[in-house]
Enzyme design. Structure first.
Site, short mmCIF file in Angstrom:
data_model
loop_
_atom_site.label_atom_id
_atom_site.label_comp_id
_atom_site.label_asym_id
_atom_site.label_seq_id
_atom_site.Cartn_x
_atom_site.Cartn_y
_atom_site.Cartn_z
N LYS A 108 0.84 -1.20 0.00
CA LYS A 108 0.00 0.00 0.00
C LYS A 108 0.87 1.25 0.00
O LYS A 108 1.91 1.29 0.67
CB LYS A 108 -0.91 -0.03 1.22
N SER A 159 -9.84 2.44 2.88
CA SER A 159 -8.88 3.11 2.01
C SER A 159 -7.95 2.16 1.26
O SER A 159 -7.29 2.54 0.30
CB SER A 159 -8.02 4.05 2.84
N SER A 191 -10.49 0.05 7.17
CA SER A 191 -9.90 0.16 5.83
C SER A 191 -9.18 -1.08 5.33
O SER A 191 -8.69 -1.09 4.21
CB SER A 191 -8.95 1.36 5.78
#
Length: 495
Positions: A78, A158, A182
């Protein structure tokens, strides 16, 4: 072997150990898939040279008999994790061009275990969002479709790029972060497994901060066993992180017996929402039956302060964000706005932040600054902190009464269309976190397990919440649920 990119971590590890394939071959298979999947918007910084160099080193390590559980496993990282020499900009324009001179503790732990980085993954800007629509890179797209429709769906947020990449088999697993859901919400939207560990189990050092008392990194994987394997490599005490707990890291994979006879599973009545879709209600009922059939005792419990969790979260998280994001000022790193003649430092701050932060980040920073201001600190932030303590106490009382884990839906719906909430009140988007934020507020471990499909063929997830520091027990309960649910569906390839 064919379809190497579709392997789980466990299957790849075993194939590598038997000499049936190599880390280079698995990595090349993933890189080929990534190049053909730009329509998903999942990988935003590709690192094939680094990946192949790490793969060759992994093969040498395997040949020498020095392989760890993650050696030779290609991952997506990420964009919130700092990676040495590789763009790490939290999907924000304000960090454009930032290439850290250091490695986050999580990625360093994974690389030390022999894992391979394929590239950086899309996400909501500064991890603020539930649909991956606030990214400077553009939207990440869910590989699943509603029936025969062509509507592009959100992969959640997210960690939307991570979820999309794992679901589409672009990588064997990915890192995610979870501040209010998330990891778990995007995992549920894309039919994968997402684990948020206990706060302090995994180091936050080198991860771009959103809300420091809530953020926690975790694995996003194709099944529960992979989550256990990856968490073992990610976790551990880190003296660079003052909130990191100095506890030994057990072998989480060894805990996966599937035996949950005698375990007590709590069903909180407060999670039954008005207007909850019948499909979510049925999934929850099915999950209860699955765990009962596996030998667990299912009981009703109460978590009375749950209804205050979402408003408390959306006071605490923006408040911490406004403090953390104050460092992005155009002075030390990242973007600096062009100044007009006569502009001073105040104008530099204002223009840099106006240009660099997207609308959702600006909204949350403004809310956070407001609730921390002298006239409103006690009315909002301090009160939210007190509510948080009550929410934590609710869980403690449930566990003290003999509950081993708590079962809830992971999300209030299946994945929705990109852009469908563009004109809605932001609160409608925030409601996606309604089942997940309590876990962050209480610092507990939680996991989302795919357990079924809705009427249009989209995946739905169930959430299990565990006792602090008992991820092994939580993973084993999730493993039993996974086996009972038998979820094997994959998205049909359209990209």
């Amino acid at each position: 072997m064919s379809d190497l990119n579709k392997l789980t971590i466990g299957a790849a590890r075993d194939a590598l150990a038997r000499g049936e394939t190599t880390a280079v071959e698995i990595t090349e298979a993933c890189l080929t898939e990534i190049e053909a999947a730009d329509a998903l918007g999942a990988f935003v910084h590709k690192t094939p040279e680094i990946a192949l160099e790490q793969a060759r080193a992994a093969d040498a390590r395997i040949k020498a008999g020095e392989a760890a559980a993650m050696t030779g496993i290609p991952l997506g990282i990420k964009d919130l994790f700092c990676t040495r020499g590789v763009p790490s900009q939290a999907a924000s324009r304000i960090l454009e061009g930032f290439r850290p001179e250091y490695e986050s503790t999580v990625t360093q732990n994974l690389f030390d275990a022999g894992a391979i980085m394929l590239g950086k993954l899309n996400m909501d800007e500064f991890a603020m969002g539930s649909s991956n629509e606030t990214s400077v890179y553009g939207n990440a797209v869910n590989p699943w479709r509603r029936g025969n429709e062509d509507t592009a769906l959100t992969p959640g947020g997210s960690s939307g790029g991570s979820a999309s990449a794992v679901s589409a088999d672009l990588c064997l697993a990915a890192t995610g972060t979870d501040t209010g859901g998330s990891i778990r919400q995007p995992a549920a939207f894309t039919g994968i497994t997402g684990l948020k560990p206990t706060y302090g189990r995994v180091s936050r050092w080198g991860i771009v901060a959103f809300a420091s008392s809530l953020d926690q990194a975790g694995p996003m994987t194709k099944d529960v066993r992979d989550a256990a394997i990856m968490l073992t490599a990610m976790a551990g005490h880190d003296p660079k992180d003052s909130t990191s707990r100095d506890l030994a890291v057990p072998d989480f994979e060894a805990a996966l017996t599937g035996d949950i006879k005698g375990k007590v599973i709590g069903i909180p009545k407060e999670y039954r929402l008005d207007g909850m879709p019948a499909e979510i209600e049925k999934l929850w009922e099915d999950g209860k039956a699955m765990l009962a059939d596996a030998g667990a005792k299912v009981i009703d419990i109460t978590l009375p302060h749950t209804k205050y969790a979402l408003p408390a979260y959306y006071v605490i998280a923006p408040a911490e964000a406004s403090s953390n994001l104050a460092r992005y000022d155009g002075v030390r790193y990242g973007r600096r706005a062009k100044l007009a003649a006569g502009d001073g430092i105040t104008e530099m701050y204002e223009k840099t932040r106006a240009e660099g932060f997207g609308a959702e980040v600006q909204r949350r920073v403004m809310v956070g600054t407001y609730v921390l201001s002298a006239g409103f600190y006690d009315a909002y932030y301090n009160r939210a902190r007190k509510v948080r303590a009550l929410i934590k106490r609710d869980f403690e009382e449930a566990f003290d009464q003999g509950v081993d884990a708590i079962l809830t839906p992971a999300t209030p719906s299946a994945a929705f269309g990109l852009g469908e909430m563009a004109d809605a009140d932001p609160v409608q988007m925030y409601l996606n976190d309604v089942f997940t934020v309590t876990v962050n507020l209480a610092g507990l471990p939680g996991i989302s397990v795919p357990a079924g499909l809705d009427a249009k063929g989209l995946p739905l997830g169930l959430q299990l919440i565990g006792k602090p520091w008992e991820e092994g027990d939580l993973l084993n309960t999730a493993y039993a649920l996974e086996r009972a649910a038998g979820f094997v569906s994959k998205p049909e390839k359209w990209w």
